[in-house]
Structures are given as C-alpha cells and as structure tokens.
Design a protein around this motif. Structure first.
Motif, PDB file in Angstrom:
ATOM      1  N   LEU A  37       0.825  -1.202   0.000  1.00 49.58           N
ATOM      2  CA  LEU A  37       0.000   0.000   0.000  1.00 49.58           C
ATOM      3  C   LEU A  37       0.864   1.259   0.000  1.00 49.58           C
ATOM      4  CD1 LEU A  37      -2.821  -1.029   2.503  1.00 49.58           C
ATOM      5  CD2 LEU A  37      -2.956  -0.902   0.014  1.00 49.58           C
ATOM      6  N   ARG A  41       1.612   3.857  -3.442  1.00 51.00           N
ATOM      7  CA  ARG A  41       1.433   5.314  -3.318  1.00 51.00           C
ATOM      8  C   ARG A  41       2.686   6.054  -3.781  1.00 51.00           C
ATOM      9  NH1 ARG A  41       0.194   8.562   2.367  1.00 51.00           N
ATOM     10  NH2 ARG A  41       1.011  10.582   1.706  1.00 51.00           N
ATOM     11  N   TRP A 345      -4.507   7.035   1.416  1.00 52.59           N
ATOM     12  CA  TRP A 345      -3.445   6.234   0.812  1.00 52.59           C
ATOM     13  C   TRP A 345      -2.747   6.971  -0.327  1.00 52.59           C
ATOM     14  CZ3 TRP A 345      -4.802   1.804  -3.056  1.00 52.59           C
ATOM     15  CH2 TRP A 345      -3.628   1.183  -3.498  1.00 52.59           C
TER      16      TRP A 345
END
Length: 520
Positions: A37, A41, A345
């Motif tokens: 995650l 990003r 995120w």
C-alpha cells in the motif's frame, strides 16, 4: 512398486496445523499488504498516473501468461500432496522431478509465445503515447523474464505448500517486501527513465526470491534434490492434468486481464490506472481468503488420497464459510470507507477508483466461496469436465464486457458483468462437483450458502448505521473497522456456523487455552 516411508510426514492434529499455517500466511500477507500500500502510493506519485497506467497495461499482457504458472503450481501441489497423503516417498520424488520437467518445457513455450504473438499485441494493439514506446518494450521484456523465473520456481513453491511449511513464506516475504520498499524509496533519486528502471528492479526482486525459495527447498526436502525425469506415462498423466488446469487458470486470468485491454480501447489511460488501483486493493484483501485456502488445500487433498471422504467434505464445507468471513472482515470496512481510505493512501485519487474498488471487492467476496470447491475438484484428479465448463463460463466475461461498452456502457459496467459471470460460474461449480464427489447441491445451498448470505447482510447493518452518525475522518475509519470486525465475528458465529461447528470451535479454543494455562 514399494512405498518409501516419509520420516518427515507427521500425524499431528490437522486443525492445529491449519491454524498455525493460516497465522503464518496472515502474517506474511499483512506484511506484504502494509508495504504494498505504501509502495504503490510512492510509485504512483513518482511515475505519474499515465506511466503507472502504462505499466499496468503492459505488465497485464504478460500477467495473462501467468495463468500457466498458476495451473502448473496447482497441479504440482496436488500430486505432491497426494503422495504425502499416501505416505509414499518414492512416488513423491517422481512427481517432483516430472513437475520440474514439465515446468521447464512450458516455460520455454511461453517465452516463445510471449516474444512473438505477445510482442505483436503490445506493439500494434495497445494505445500508448508514441514517446513511451521504448519504455513499453523494456517493461514487456522485464515482465517476460519475471514470468519465466516464477514458472521455474513453481515446483519448489508447490513442495512448500504440500509439506505445509508456510512459515517459509513469511520469512522470505520479509526479504521480498524489504526489497520492494527499497525500490520505492530510491526510485525518486534517479534522473533516468524511472518507468524502465522500476520494471527492471521489480524483475530483479523476482530473481532473488526465486533463488531463495529453490535453495531452501533443495536443502530441506529430499525430493527436490533430483533432476529432470523422462517417463512417458507419468508425463502424459501430469501434463493432461496440468493442461486442463491451465485452461481453467487461463479463463480466470482472461476474465480480468482482457477487460484491462478492452477498457484501454474505449477510454483513457487514467481508467486503466483506476482499475489498477482497484485490483491492488482487491488483491491485498482477496489474498487473506486465498491464504486460508492455501493452508487447508493440502488437508483436503491428503484426506481424499487416504480415502477419508467425509473428512474431506467437512474441511471443504467449513473452509467455504471461513474464506468468505475472513475476507469480509477486511472488505466490509474498506467498502464503507473507500473514499477516505483511498484519499489517505494516495492523496490524489484517480477518477472512478472508489467505485471500481468497491465493485472489485464485491466480486472477490462472491468468488471466495469457490476456493475450497476448486481444491476439492482438483483433489479428485478428474478435472477435464470441471475446468472445461467452468473455464468456458469465465471466458464469457471479455466478450460480454466488450458488448456492453460497445453499446455505450460506462467504465464501471464491466465490473457488473464480471459479478454476473462470477455468480454463474459458482452455480456451475456446484453442479459439477455434485457428480465428482457425490456432493449434494441443495444441502450446500441450505447449510452453507444461505447462512452465509444472511450473516453477510446482517453484519453490515450496525457498521452502516455507525458510519452515518459520524463525520468522515480517521476516527470514523477506526470506529467503523472495529464495529465491522465485531459484527462480522458475531453474525458469523451465531448465523453462519451450525450448532456442531460452534461446539467444535469452543472445544478447540478451550483446548488451546487449557494447554496454554498448563504451560504457564
């Protein structure tokens, strides 16, 4: 042929083994998800939405060839688990050597196809800006190399799963995610073409992890120390099984990846970027259900191999409930809080990403109930009917999605098509499985599916009400998540589980708690 006993095959409690392996796989997945995650990003911000979309489209073309690896790994694991279930060390060695032989042959064939038909598809059919054509070729070649390494590692991965040594995954994953995190951190420091550099570094990680897995297996398992095997009869048997599994895996991959290419024909690259983000989240959440199935699949196969049909059906039924509920624990708060989660995120959320991710998670939830059914069908070894029919249903997804878009459908309409195909494939799986293992269709609907549907619906009520009483923010995310976990756990225990399953859970928990108290 006389059996060679397996000194490392133990008769420890199956339930305890599954629980331990599930925890190890969950630890692995939590680690991967947390790093993934963050890295997505960073990489998205570093490459930009367009370049990230290009990477997803081009890598997706090679991912379509990954179905071969999935099919071969599943076939290898089935045969290795079957030999372990029969406690036959000689046959285990033969199965592994033949599996390695088949993997090498198919890897060469896939490289040949990828460098001809696949390369033509990338160069002449993808809608890519002219100035990024050279980067596209680099990405494609790096993806081919990664796919070949993964294929050659598949027999060793199958051996780990068959032996149920899931802790190896956890340890190697620490190395893998550490390297990916390192790439995300150093990528902004380079002034060269970052898209090309990113694809090459990702391929290097695949090579390193492949070397680690194979080295561990050679040192740990006797059957992995042999070479290639020439045996026409065994080659025909295993290649036939692999071939039908390959068709089924290809159908599953094409169900999703072809839609990526179809969207590229109708919409801009930002739509592909939104879909790529949706499937990053979907993959992270789905893996929790898949990890549980990975832990329980060897027991399903070994039970069938040892003639314990009732035990196999028990594992399958309980696993269907567990896979959906375990995934729903993570999916429910994400579906409810998706706008805030994606903003937290990514900061800049691409258009369509919120709706795409919600629909992708809904599709994955429906599909998760089928994972144990697939394991049970593969345990029988009679996969031709199962894979041909189910695979045929899954292949309807791409033409159906194309038709809907051709008729003027919005980008999200392809997810609605996918959900419909998933539901149809589930019904077909049940009907076929009924013939393979004398399995009752209506008993499954009444005892498994209806309690699950009721549990899922009731579990969502309280989190939805709580969400409406609070303003969007981190506090609401935490509250919604906590209530969702409690709600899914409570409804799952009292509604999804039968009375005998609740008794089994209590006895298992009390037994472990009692043993722990004695030790203290």
């Amino acid at each position: 042929m006389m059996k060679e006993p397996l000194p490392y095959y133990t008769n420890a409690s199956s339930t305890k083994r599954i629980a331990r392996n599930t925890l190890m796989l969950y630890f692995r997945q939590m680690l991967i998800m947390a790093v993934s995650l963050y890295t997505v990003r960073v990489v998205l911000n570093t490459l930009g939405a367009e370049d990230y979309g290009i990477y997803n489209v081009v890598a997706g073309v090679v991912t379509m060839f990954g179905f071969v690896n999935n099919a071969m790994a599943t076939a290898s694991q089935r045969y290795l688990s079957f030999a372990l279930g029969q406690d036959d060390g000689i046959q285990l060695k033969r199965y592994f050597s033949m599996s390695l032989t088949i993997h090498c042959l198919i890897a060469l064939a896939v490289v040949g196809i990828a460098e001809t038909a696949g390369l033509w598809l990338v160069e002449h059919n993808l809608v890519i800006p002219a100035q990024r054509q050279q980067a596209v070729i680099w990405i494609y070649q790096a993806s081919i190399f990664s796919t070949m390494c993964t294929m050659l590692t598949a027999p060793f991965m199958a051996a780990i799963i068959a032996h149920e040594d899931m802790d190896i995954y956890a340890y190697v994953s620490i190395v893998e995610v550490g390297l990916k995190l390192g790439i995300a951190c150093i990528l902004p420091l380079f002034a060269t073409d970052r898209l090309i550099l990113y694809s090459l570094l990702m391929a290097l990680i695949v090579l390193v992890t492949a070397a680690i897995y194979s080295t561990i297996c050679v040192k740990r398992y006797a059957e992995c120390r042999g070479g290639l095997l020439r045996d026409k009869a065994l080659f025909k048997e295993m290649s036939s099984y692999t071939g039908w599994n390959m068709f089924g895996s290809a159908s599953g991959v094409l169900k999703n990846q072809m839609v990526n290419i179809i969207l590229n024909q109708f919409f801009s690259l930002t739509v592909n970027t939104a879909r790529g983000i949706a499937y990053q989240v979907n993959g992270a959440v789905s893996s929790f259900a898949q990890n549980f199935t990975t832990a329980v699949r060897p027991q399903i196969i070994k039970s069938y191999a040892s003639g314990e049909r009732d035990r196999m059906l028990q594992f399958m039924s309980r696993s269907c409930k567990a896979t959906l509920l375990l995934m729903y624990i993570f999916a429910l708060p994400l579906i409810l809080e998706m706008p805030y989660v994606l903003h937290l995120w990514l900061k800049e959320v691409p258009e369509h990403a919120v709706l795409f991710t919600r629909l992708a998670l809904s599709d994955a939830l429906l599909d998760s109930v089928s994972y144990p059914l697939m394991a049970a069908a593969q345990a029988t070894g009679r996969v031709r009917l199962y894979q041909s029919v189910v695979g045929g249903v899954l292949l309807l997804n791409a033409p159906a999605a194309y038709t809907v878009l051709r008729w003027g459908g919005e980008p999200h309409s392809v997810f609605a098509v996918s959900i419909g195909i998933t539901m149809l494939a589930f019904v077909v799986r049940l009907l076929i499985l009924r013939h393979l293992i004398d399995f009752s269709f209506w008993n499954f609907i009444r005892r498994i599916l209806l309690p699950l549907v009721s549990s899922v619906a009731i579990a969502a009520i309280v989190p939805c009400l709580a969400r409406k009483t609070m303003a969007e923010g981190f506090l609401r995310l935490c509250v919604t998540t906590a209530i969702s976990i409690a709600s899914v756990g409570t409804s799952g225990y009292f509604i999804a589980l039968s009375k005998s399953e609740r008794v089994w859970m209590r006895r298992t928990a009390c037994g472990r708690f009692g043993r722990r108290n004695k030790r203290t």
